[in-house]
Write an enzyme that holds these catalytic residues in place. Sequence first.
Site, short mmCIF file in Angstrom:
data_model
loop_
_atom_site.label_atom_id
_atom_site.label_comp_id
_atom_site.label_asym_id
_atom_site.label_seq_id
_atom_site.Cartn_x
_atom_site.Cartn_y
_atom_site.Cartn_z
N ASP A 267 -6.31 -21.10 -29.48
CA ASP A 267 -6.17 -20.42 -30.76
C ASP A 267 -7.52 -19.96 -31.29
OD1 ASP A 267 -5.00 -19.42 -33.01
OD2 ASP A 267 -4.88 -21.34 -34.05
N CYS B 120 2.96 -17.13 -31.33
CA CYS B 120 2.02 -18.23 -31.10
C CYS B 120 2.44 -19.38 -32.01
CB CYS B 120 0.59 -17.78 -31.33
SG CYS B 120 0.29 -16.98 -32.92
#
Length: 1423
Positions: free
Chosen positions: A1319, A1354
């Site tokens: 991330d 995500c």
Amino acid sequence: MSFRLRRAEARDSPAILRLIHSTPGDEGEKTLHKRFGNHVDIADIIDGSPFSLVATDASNSEEENMVGFFALGNSPPDYIDDEGALAGGSGSAGATGRLADWTAWMQRSYDIGDDLKVYNTKFLRFLVVHPTHATGFLQEVLACALTQLPHIRNVAYFLPKSTILFAPLNTNRADTRAATASNTPQSASTTHSKVRRYFADVPMVSQDQPFRLLVCRRKHVLPIMRVRPARVEDADDLAPMFREQNLIGESQKPDFYLAALLEDQSDNMKTLVAEANGEVIGFMSINKEIQQAALIETFHLDAFDNLVKEPRKKEKRVVVDVRDPTPPPPPTPPVNHPDEERLDVNDESPEHGRLSIAPAAPSTRPSSGGSAALSGESVPSIHEQAPEVDISATPATPPPRSAPHVQHVLQDRRPNAFCISLFSIAPAYATQAHELVKAAFATFEERDFCVVTTDAAVPESPLVKSFVAVPARRGMSDKNCLYVANRFSVLDTPAVAVARAVEEDLEAVDCFVDELQGQDDLRAAFKAATQNQLGTVPRCFTVRTIPPPPGAGGEVIPGQVVGVVVTRGINNPVERKQWTDQFDIAQYTSSAFALVLAVLINPLFANHSRWVLEEVMRQTGVHALIHAVPHDLESDGAVLATDAATRAVAQREFVPIRPRREIVFPNNMRDGQEVPGPLPCSLRILTAPLLYERKTVVNTRIVVVGASDCGLGFLEKLAYNPRLTFTNLTLISTDGLASTYRETGPYIGHRCFGTVELMQLGLQDHVRIVRGTVEEVDRMAKRCQLEDGSVINYDYVLLTPGMQFNCTSMGVGAAGTHGVYPLNPGEEEAALGVACARGPTEAGLVIYGRDLQAFSGVNILLSKGIEGKRITLVVPPPRLPATCFDNNVVDRKVCEVMRALGVTVLDGYVLDRIENEFGAVTGVVLHHRAQNKRKSIRPVCAVIYADDRSVAPGTFRVINDSCLVFDGRLVVDKFFCTPDPSVFAAGTVTKYSSRYQTTWEHGLSDSREVGAKFASMFLSRFDPTSPDPPSTNEEKEEETNTDPRENGNPPPLRFKDAKKTVAVLPGDLQYFHFDRPRLLSHTLEFRAAQPDYGRDLVLDSLEATSEEGSGGARGSYFRIHVAPTGHIESITYLGRRRIPLGNILCLYGMHEKYVNNVVARFDEGIIEDFVTFFAQDWALPLYFDRFGEFTKDIDEELHALRDKEEPESTDADGNGGGGTIAEVLDTLAEQLDTGVQMSEEEQCGVYKAFDCAKGRKVLDDKVFEYLLECERDNVADGYASLLQAHNVKHLVRCCDPAAYDATPLSKTGVTVHDWFFEDGTVPPESVVTSLKTLISSFTSAPSTSEKPTMALHCVSGIGRAPVLVAAALVLQGIEGEEAVEVVRKSRRGALNRAQLAWLLDDFAPKNRKKGKSKGLRRFFSRS
């Protein structure tokens, strides 16, 4: 630097991980992995550790700053095999080695001798400490661990040979002066006895072992206690301890008393002292002269051979028969004696009684009759102090005369027990009190039992940890508790061994369970378990006696079965999820657990129960055991027939688990699957950490009169206390819990306890239920006398009866007239039967009252088939509130529905008189005072009263005869206390004393919360960690923090939970209302006139109709009141449609922003029906029982982010200066303080700053984790239909594939692509190549009417997925800046600075196409 120690909890895992990551130098994460293995799961370590500690910085009182973590394990750690330390060949450690007896394979590699055994050794599982606090840390944690685990002699640790002994393990130990003690066992590694370190090497058998074995001995950490006979000169050393613990009154002159006691020793009376480091720290006086006949007459001692043994010529064994694990009932009833306390209630038989470690007696002055003092309490560390308690060797009440069967028992038999008459020990050594008991058995070698009687009103003492509580015989006094210990219960080695059961054990087990309740089921379960054991993990165990060590005295038949444990693994994920969804198992463990089907331990070895269960957990490899107690919902939650012995062990050793509030799913369907029904049982659990967190047992006799919601709330709080076990709780109720288990049905309810919740709470497992009516509370004798003449003794009594309708309140000659009935639950059936049978079919029925029950009573009559035209509802003139609904609209609509059903409604009339003939009602005369007119109703067969509730006549008589203060209701203070400190009262029957000058009362608040509030205050009498009642300063603070809407009339106690009302009204209308606690004078009309009222959101489609089949009404009424702060304070619903009350109740106190901006959506007119609106998928996470914890976590995270220094964030254009969390919070706080509404532009700026703040990702991750927890294993199922609706054929997930199972999506034709990357980073080249390939397959696909769609996700949706979407847009010809704009328009705050730089400066220039794709948007979908 100083630090504080406490037991580690699962919630400490994040802080421990932060400590590991932040530890500098040699203590870093990589080094710790070398020392404790590569696969370190802190949460799992805490779950499986029997004893783990965390250290927090004592210099910081505002927050807990973690500075150390220490954990022990029951077996050698897993990383040994993982690293190949002992792998290969038949000597492999493996799972079998660790789960069974690990000493065998350790002896093949190390010279451990006979010192390291399963029962006396723990293993160092993990240790980390910040260097600034390393000094003294090891000494403190080892001292605390060995103090709380008195049977542990060694702590072992496997250190890789490639790693040097590290700090703090290499620090020099403190001098305990214990190494020279003559009674200290010799260490196996005598060659290292001079090493001054805590952990010393154990010699290896072969030098090729990759691990060194280091062992820390108890004697190197704690002083060793030595016990010897007392001498007269010890009096000078004992006197200060006796004075400090107030064991002897000053009038007795402790010096002379002790000297005389020590001089008076004889063959029957001995005294012992305990020494440590040359100082006297304990004292015990023992006596062989006990009142044998009185004990046999009063207590069930059959399982202990009645504390006698055969004459010498017949004596062969100490343990003659240990088969029966429950004492049999007495052969003949005890003889009645007029001078003794008696208990004649129909309680459970002895087979259902509890065998638990009971408390010691109160601190009183010893008397010449052999009574004595007992001191020393369980302490969390050797540095804490403990109060003293006293002990008596004989019952306090005069002993009853010996019955014939007692004389027969004692005839020609020798006494086999001695008693402890005086005991004292320094608090720091309280957990080693068994050493004195062990020495006492060595002193009286010919006696095999030690007995202690204590007062029931005193908490448990560590002395009785090795004892077994013996239940009193029915009808005998319960003022005293008896404990019995046999000589094998105080040995350093267990008297039993736990082994995997085999089919050959069936014959011995048959003999063991013979004549037990449920013996056939036990045999079947044992046989099935032994046959179905798969692999190396056993599921069925036998407990057998083992020979005692030399010099222990006594004799045992070795190998005799004295216990059986049958378990079942829960390997099915669906079954496990059902358990975890319905019970709060996650509070105790997140690891695997097994279900205990049966656990039977002979009472002689009951004190070994924990050791047996610990061995079961170790050998099965689970961290927790659960035991389910089945209940019959059709029989008022009664416990179904199970073996009483298993329940007794579970009640003593296991901890109860609260049931969870489950979400009510629409149509009971969750993701296309039916939600399983409630498990009909209550649940208990025992985890590895709980093995050594034994709760303090409280035998104080606590009696609750009345099964009201308030009384049940009080009992629930006590039963589920995490630190105390109350063994003497009694509930007296006319019909037990039957009325509580009934659904609300025709009567109004307050939704305090649901039927299923009450069943799963299993209060019957904790509370003795006595059916009966109290006729008198004898305050002098402290007993409640029932209507049948039986009595129940108490130390504290709580009066919680409810209020009732009384016909005497009607006046006008109603009392004694046939056909006049109060509308109380349980009385309407008989009333209606008599009324309808005695009058003509056209005779009317009159319901008189303004209470909500009067309206509900009309529905009762209609449901009985009585025509509406025969029913008249007489509503008296208004009072506060004007209507029982406190809502004129609802009142009017309900009356319209009744009239549509043919019911006559007369408003404003009072009852003038009741006409009767021959004592039976024939008519009524009504008077409308405002209009000065009268109205007669004839003929009438019944008048039903439901107006003012008042104290029942029987309750008033009990209160009055007890000389308690009564002023319309029972008067109490703010601590629920009456003038008698042993008598308390709570609930609707009470009112506050006039000194408070208030109109608040308990009845205005939620009854369950009232009971729990009193329990919290009451617990401070037994638990020093419980909050004390508010002090004077706290009272003043409460007064200054009053709600301005209370108009100077603050409540003496504040309650926060909603006051709820549920009823079924005429027309089968479902009525539900909740509101925060309010005064009666604060009516809706009064509040609406205030400037800070807030606003109401009302959807009203309810209308009365006389159409056939309509039931008199159609549509619904739904009102939501939102406070000025935006919080939902009240909801009212009226309609025929049933609503999920459990879900709607969750909205109380919730901000409307959480509820999908309900105010804004209401104003926009897009909500047509609130019931449907609140049943949508978006609302379901709000009803999850963890939502409150989740909001607190978010709040704490926000404040944590605010306190941290944040780097400059990125704004929407990719530049710096986007703001921080701290700036956003400061702006919002300023807006709240000033009360000035922000402009739309300012609001957009705040939203923009929040979206761009770096801390936003942390919050988004928490939200995603919470949603995953809500959905559990059904995440993919919930999105399958959504993806199908958008024709998604390819799903790209950039997060960890372990987040959820994508199999349900694959079954629907969706191809899942796992392109994981960290991330906040840019996509790696492999992901970019995969993206190009997938895009090419889309553009080259044949033209069809319906194009396929690609979905990307995500975790938070502001980093990885947006950057891939932007890259895909660039690949289709969109300019980089335009792609960013498109993405950010759909996902505000997406893309950080690094991702923007990569996209605009690197990816876009290399992959830009000459032309734009006109049909680009058909490939992407956002929803």
